[in-house]
Design a protein around this motif. Structure first.
Motif, short mmCIF file in Angstrom:
data_model
loop_
_atom_site.label_atom_id
_atom_site.label_comp_id
_atom_site.label_asym_id
_atom_site.label_seq_id
_atom_site.Cartn_x
_atom_site.Cartn_y
_atom_site.Cartn_z
N GLY A 137 10.29 5.33 -21.63
CA GLY A 137 9.00 5.99 -21.79
C GLY A 137 8.04 5.15 -22.61
N LYS A 138 8.55 4.53 -23.64
CA LYS A 138 7.72 3.65 -24.45
C LYS A 138 7.34 2.40 -23.67
N ASP A 139 8.24 1.96 -22.79
CA ASP A 139 7.97 0.78 -21.98
C ASP A 139 6.91 1.05 -20.91
N CYS A 140 6.76 2.31 -20.48
CA CYS A 140 5.76 2.64 -19.46
C CYS A 140 4.37 2.24 -19.94
N ARG A 141 4.04 2.58 -21.16
CA ARG A 141 2.72 2.23 -21.69
C ARG A 141 2.55 0.72 -21.78
N SER A 142 3.58 0.01 -22.25
CA SER A 142 3.45 -1.45 -22.36
C SER A 142 3.37 -2.09 -20.98
N MET A 143 4.08 -1.53 -20.00
CA MET A 143 4.01 -2.08 -18.64
C MET A 143 2.61 -1.88 -18.06
N ILE A 144 2.07 -0.68 -18.24
CA ILE A 144 0.71 -0.41 -17.77
C ILE A 144 -0.26 -1.37 -18.46
N CYS A 145 -0.15 -1.49 -19.77
CA CYS A 145 -1.06 -2.37 -20.52
C CYS A 145 -0.95 -3.82 -20.08
N ARG A 146 0.27 -4.27 -19.80
CA ARG A 146 0.48 -5.67 -19.41
C ARG A 146 -0.27 -6.03 -18.13
N TYR A 147 -0.32 -5.11 -17.18
CA TYR A 147 -0.93 -5.41 -15.89
C TYR A 147 -2.31 -4.80 -15.71
N ASP A 148 -2.76 -4.03 -16.67
CA ASP A 148 -4.07 -3.38 -16.61
C ASP A 148 -5.14 -4.38 -17.06
N VAL A 173 0.85 -1.20 0.00
CA VAL A 173 0.00 0.00 0.00
C VAL A 173 0.88 1.25 0.00
N LYS A 174 1.93 1.25 0.84
CA LYS A 174 2.84 2.40 0.88
C LYS A 174 3.53 2.60 -0.47
N ALA A 175 4.01 1.51 -1.05
CA ALA A 175 4.68 1.61 -2.36
C ALA A 175 3.71 2.12 -3.42
N PHE A 176 2.47 1.61 -3.39
CA PHE A 176 1.46 2.05 -4.36
C PHE A 176 1.24 3.55 -4.23
N LYS A 177 1.15 4.03 -3.01
CA LYS A 177 0.90 5.46 -2.79
C LYS A 177 2.06 6.32 -3.28
N VAL A 178 3.28 5.77 -3.24
CA VAL A 178 4.43 6.51 -3.77
C VAL A 178 4.26 6.71 -5.27
N PHE A 179 3.84 5.67 -5.98
CA PHE A 179 3.66 5.76 -7.43
C PHE A 179 2.40 6.56 -7.79
N ASP A 180 1.35 6.43 -6.98
CA ASP A 180 0.08 7.12 -7.22
C ASP A 180 0.19 8.55 -6.67
N SER A 181 0.96 9.37 -7.36
CA SER A 181 1.31 10.69 -6.83
C SER A 181 0.12 11.63 -6.68
N ASN A 182 -0.94 11.46 -7.48
CA ASN A 182 -2.09 12.35 -7.34
C ASN A 182 -3.16 11.79 -6.40
N GLY A 183 -2.93 10.59 -5.87
CA GLY A 183 -3.83 10.02 -4.87
C GLY A 183 -5.19 9.60 -5.37
N ASP A 184 -5.32 9.35 -6.68
CA ASP A 184 -6.63 8.99 -7.21
C ASP A 184 -6.92 7.48 -7.17
N GLY A 185 -5.97 6.69 -6.65
CA GLY A 185 -6.18 5.25 -6.56
C GLY A 185 -5.74 4.48 -7.78
N PHE A 186 -5.05 5.16 -8.71
CA PHE A 186 -4.58 4.53 -9.94
C PHE A 186 -3.17 5.02 -10.26
N ILE A 187 -2.38 4.17 -10.90
CA ILE A 187 -1.06 4.57 -11.39
C ILE A 187 -1.19 4.71 -12.90
N SER A 188 -1.01 5.93 -13.37
CA SER A 188 -1.07 6.19 -14.80
C SER A 188 0.32 6.06 -15.40
N CYS A 189 0.37 6.06 -16.71
CA CYS A 189 1.65 6.03 -17.41
C CYS A 189 2.50 7.24 -17.00
N GLU A 190 1.88 8.39 -16.87
CA GLU A 190 2.59 9.61 -16.52
C GLU A 190 3.17 9.51 -15.11
#
Length: 162
Positions: free
Chosen positions: A130-141, A96-113
């Motif tokens: 940067g190109k890998d960010c989208r594929s990483m998000i897509c892989r686990y989304d 949960v702590k790690a997730f909150k670090v990545f979820d910088s805007n606190g909306d409950g989701f980690i975006s590519c940005e």
């Protein structure tokens, strides 16, 4: 934990080795951990690592031990973490702590940005990443909403099947 290739780990090692001596000191390793919100005293980290500096092969062994611990915990832990629970396992609380670090805007989701921003803070972002960010998000989304929620993040970090 999301598996990383040896090339990725070598790139991370080089980025963390700020003085370029081919060794990763606990100070350099602690910089990475603190930047993602994990805090250890230098003594605690050295005790955990077992020595003051790691060469690349030792860094690989350290990474493997962390990955194994994560896999062991994943198979042994059945509790689910969510923000509405009053208590959670140590592993889930850490997630949960790690997730909150990545979820910088606190909306409950980690975006590519947000993922790109965190990788930039860690010194691990470049044009290819940067190109890998989208594929990483897509892989686990798994619900195809364009972002990673906590359960998807947890599956990614614990390296469980989707």
């Amino acid at each position: 934990m999301c598996p990383l290739s040896t090339n990725d780990l070598h790139r991370i090692f080089r980025e963390l080795d700020k003085n370029g001596d081919g060794l990763l000191s606990t100070v350099e390793l602690n910089w990475l951990l603190e930047s993602i919100g994990v805090h250890f005293s230098p003594e605690e980290l050295e005790s955990s690592v077992g020595k003051p500096c790691l060469n690349f092969d030792e860094f690989l062994l350290f990474y493997d031990s962390i990955t194994r611990q994560s896999d062991d915990h994943a198979s042994n832990e059945a509790a689910l973490a969510d923000d509405h629970r009053e208590s959670c396992s140590r592993e889930d609380c850490d997630l949960v702590k790690a997730f909150k670090v990545f979820d910088s805007n606190g909306d409950g989701f980690i975006s590519c940005e947000e993922l790109q921003s965190m990788l930039s803070k860690l010194g691990l972002w470049d044009e290819r990443t940067g190109k890998d960010c989208r594929s990483m998000i897509c892989r686990y989304d798994t619900n195809s909403d364009g972002a990673v929620d906590f359960e998807e993040f947890k599956k990614m970090m614990l390296h469980t099947s989707l």
